[in-house]
Design a protein around this motif. Structure first.
Motif, PDB file in Angstrom:
ATOM      1  N   GLY A  82       0.818  -1.211   0.000  1.00 49.06           N
ATOM      2  CA  GLY A  82       0.000   0.000   0.000  1.00 49.06           C
ATOM      3  C   GLY A  82       0.849   1.257   0.000  1.00 49.06           C
ATOM      4  O   GLY A  82       0.535   2.237  -0.686  1.00 49.06           O
ATOM      5  N   ARG A  83       1.956   1.230   0.754  1.00 46.62           N
ATOM      6  CA  ARG A  83       2.847   2.390   0.789  1.00 46.62           C
ATOM      7  C   ARG A  83       3.546   2.579  -0.560  1.00 46.62           C
ATOM      8  O   ARG A  83       3.753   3.714  -1.012  1.00 46.62           O
ATOM      9  N   ILE A  84       3.906   1.486  -1.209  1.00 46.83           N
ATOM     10  CA  ILE A  84       4.555   1.581  -2.521  1.00 46.83           C
ATOM     11  C   ILE A  84       3.598   2.196  -3.538  1.00 46.83           C
ATOM     12  O   ILE A  84       3.968   3.083  -4.312  1.00 46.83           O
ATOM     13  N   VAL A  85       2.349   1.750  -3.502  1.00 46.69           N
ATOM     14  CA  VAL A  85       1.346   2.271  -4.436  1.00 46.69           C
ATOM     15  C   VAL A  85       1.114   3.759  -4.200  1.00 46.69           C
ATOM     16  O   VAL A  85       1.027   4.552  -5.149  1.00 46.69           O
ATOM     17  N   SER A  86       1.009   4.149  -2.931  1.00 46.94           N
ATOM     18  CA  SER A  86       0.730   5.558  -2.619  1.00 46.94           C
ATOM     19  C   SER A  86       1.884   6.473  -3.002  1.00 46.94           C
ATOM     20  O   SER A  86       1.683   7.678  -3.203  1.00 46.94           O
ATOM     21  N   SER A  87       3.083   5.908  -3.105  1.00 38.71           N
ATOM     22  CA  SER A  87       4.248   6.740  -3.430  1.00 38.71           C
ATOM     23  C   SER A  87       4.589   6.731  -4.924  1.00 38.71           C
ATOM     24  O   SER A  87       5.504   7.423  -5.350  1.00 38.71           O
ATOM     25  N   SER A  88       3.841   5.948  -5.714  1.00 40.94           N
ATOM     26  CA  SER A  88       4.128   5.848  -7.151  1.00 40.94           C
ATOM     27  C   SER A  88       2.860   6.062  -7.961  1.00 40.94           C
ATOM     28  O   SER A  88       2.039   5.149  -8.108  1.00 40.94           O
ATOM     29  N   GLY A 146     -15.693  -1.866  -7.848  1.00 37.05           N
ATOM     30  CA  GLY A 146     -16.084  -0.496  -7.558  1.00 37.05           C
ATOM     31  C   GLY A 146     -15.324   0.183  -6.441  1.00 37.05           C
ATOM     32  O   GLY A 146     -15.581   1.346  -6.151  1.00 37.05           O
ATOM     33  N   ARG A 147     -14.376  -0.525  -5.808  1.00 38.65           N
ATOM     34  CA  ARG A 147     -13.618   0.087  -4.721  1.00 38.65           C
ATOM     35  C   ARG A 147     -12.333   0.710  -5.236  1.00 38.65           C
ATOM     36  O   ARG A 147     -11.794   0.298  -6.254  1.00 38.65           O
ATOM     37  N   SER A 148     -11.840   1.681  -4.479  1.00 39.64           N
ATOM     38  CA  SER A 148     -10.516   2.207  -4.779  1.00 39.64           C
ATOM     39  C   SER A 148      -9.481   1.192  -4.331  1.00 39.64           C
ATOM     40  O   SER A 148      -9.740   0.360  -3.447  1.00 39.64           O
ATOM     41  N   LEU A 149      -8.292   1.265  -4.913  1.00 39.67           N
ATOM     42  CA  LEU A 149      -7.219   0.349  -4.543  1.00 39.67           C
ATOM     43  C   LEU A 149      -6.846   0.538  -3.074  1.00 39.67           C
ATOM     44  O   LEU A 149      -6.633  -0.437  -2.336  1.00 39.67           O
ATOM     45  N   GLU A 150      -6.783   1.784  -2.630  1.00 38.74           N
ATOM     46  CA  GLU A 150      -6.403   2.068  -1.249  1.00 38.74           C
ATOM     47  C   GLU A 150      -7.425   1.496  -0.261  1.00 38.74           C
ATOM     48  O   GLU A 150      -7.051   0.907   0.762  1.00 38.74           O
ATOM     49  N   ALA A 151      -8.710   1.673  -0.570  1.00 39.12           N
ATOM     50  CA  ALA A 151      -9.754   1.158   0.321  1.00 39.12           C
ATOM     51  C   ALA A 151      -9.707  -0.360   0.389  1.00 39.12           C
ATOM     52  O   ALA A 151      -9.897  -0.959   1.453  1.00 39.12           O
ATOM     53  N   GLY A 152      -9.449  -0.982  -0.747  1.00 41.01           N
ATOM     54  CA  GLY A 152      -9.367  -2.440  -0.773  1.00 41.01           C
ATOM     55  C   GLY A 152      -8.204  -2.962   0.045  1.00 41.01           C
ATOM     56  O   GLY A 152      -8.337  -3.950   0.778  1.00 41.01           O
ATOM     57  N   LEU A 153      -7.049  -2.319  -0.068  1.00 38.04           N
ATOM     58  CA  LEU A 153      -5.878  -2.752   0.696  1.00 38.04           C
ATOM     59  C   LEU A 153      -6.095  -2.546   2.195  1.00 38.04           C
ATOM     60  O   LEU A 153      -5.702  -3.379   3.010  1.00 38.04           O
ATOM     61  N   GLU A 154      -6.733  -1.436   2.558  1.00 43.20           N
ATOM     62  CA  GLU A 154      -7.004  -1.197   3.976  1.00 43.20           C
ATOM     63  C   GLU A 154      -7.963  -2.246   4.526  1.00 43.20           C
ATOM     64  O   GLU A 154      -7.798  -2.737   5.655  1.00 43.20           O
ATOM     65  N   SER A 155      -8.957  -2.617   3.721  1.00 43.16           N
ATOM     66  CA  SER A 155      -9.904  -3.644   4.140  1.00 43.16           C
ATOM     67  C   SER A 155      -9.206  -4.987   4.350  1.00 43.16           C
ATOM     68  O   SER A 155      -9.477  -5.700   5.328  1.00 43.16           O
TER      69      SER A 155
END
Length: 271
Positions: free
Chosen positions: A128-134, A180-189
């Protein structure tokens, strides 16, 4: 979920736990089969409406599910789905959401049995951190024009051999079937679901420098006492916090960073 759906999902979770407690059940295989049923019902709207129609008898819906799935998936998956459609669901989509959760939980159970659950939790957080930084990677993984197979191949090239097989399966499913979810929401779930396997909460801890093992243990003990539950720490190093520590547990933020104190002092001076 509300009302009937919440009760139906609770019953389904108990059934899954009972199945996966049986050493003869392959939790990883069960996860894949439940994921396949999830994809089917997500795609076939009319079918899931029939299977959740409150006007139809539960046993009749269970028999329909058994006829459709027998020979396609193994007995444990058939039994779980049949039990779920016997229950009452507030909305037809809730059944699919519930199946997806059970598929992910079964995969996490497989990791837990193999002693790799901690690794999976950490890898989900780091990914998740890698995705948020790229922005480039995030765009590639969420591009609606890209095929699911292309996204899957990209993820396998990134994670294959570098992450636990369960982590790879969970992330590939999330990206190729976002529903229908965002990638970030899915990873947090997924992270919350992983923590729940040990009845633990997740604390995202941001510090200016890495914590020592002793500091991590002390912080984990303090947070566990504060929240009354075991706590898993996801650690993130961010030099911009200028020292101190920031802890996020769910929607609650405990911020003790120097940057926050400076901002507060600035707000008071401005006031």
């Amino acid at each position: 979920m509300n009302g009937a759906s919440r009760e139906a999902l609770s019953t389904a979770r108990e059934a899954l736990d009972a199945l996966t407690d049986n050493t003869s059940v392959d939790a990883g295989k069960l996860a894949g089969e439940l994921a396949a049923v999830t994809a089917l019902l997500d795609r076939e709207v009319s079918l899931r409406r029939v299977l959740t129609d409150p006007a139809q008898a539960g046993e009749a819906k269970a028999e329909l599910a058994q006829r459709l799935l027998s020979g396609q998936v193994d007995g444990p998956a058939v039994d779980l789905v049949s039990g779920m459609v016997r229950s009452r669901w507030s909305q037809s989509r809730d059944l699919v959401d519930g199946l997806e959760e059970l598929a992910n939980t079964a995969d996490l159970t497989a990791a837990q049995k193999a002693g790799g659950l901690d690794d999976v939790e950490d890898e989900l957080f780091r990914f998740g951190r890698i995705v948020s930084s790229s922005n480039e990677l995030r765009s590639a993984l969420t591009d609606k024009k890209a095929t699911a197979s292309a996204k899957g191949e990209l993820l396998r090239s990134l994670l294959g051999g570098k992450a636990d097989a369960v982590t790879e399966r969970l992330v590939v499913r999330l990206v190729t079937q976002p529903r229908g979810r965002s990638l970030e929401a899915g990873l947090e779930s997924l992270s919350k679901l992983a923590a729940a396997r040990r009845d633990r909460m997740v604390a995202v801890v941001t510090t200016a420098v890495p914590l020592t093992d002793q500091q991590k243990q002390r912080l984990g003990a303090v947070l566990a006492k504060l929240y009354g539950r075991p706590m898993h720490l996801n650690l993130d190093v961010d030099p911009t916090v200028l020292g101190g520590i920031s802890v996020r547990v769910g929607d609650e933020v405990i911020d003790g960073t120097i940057a926050e104190r400076l901002d507060e002092a600035t707000r008071r001076l401005a006031g």
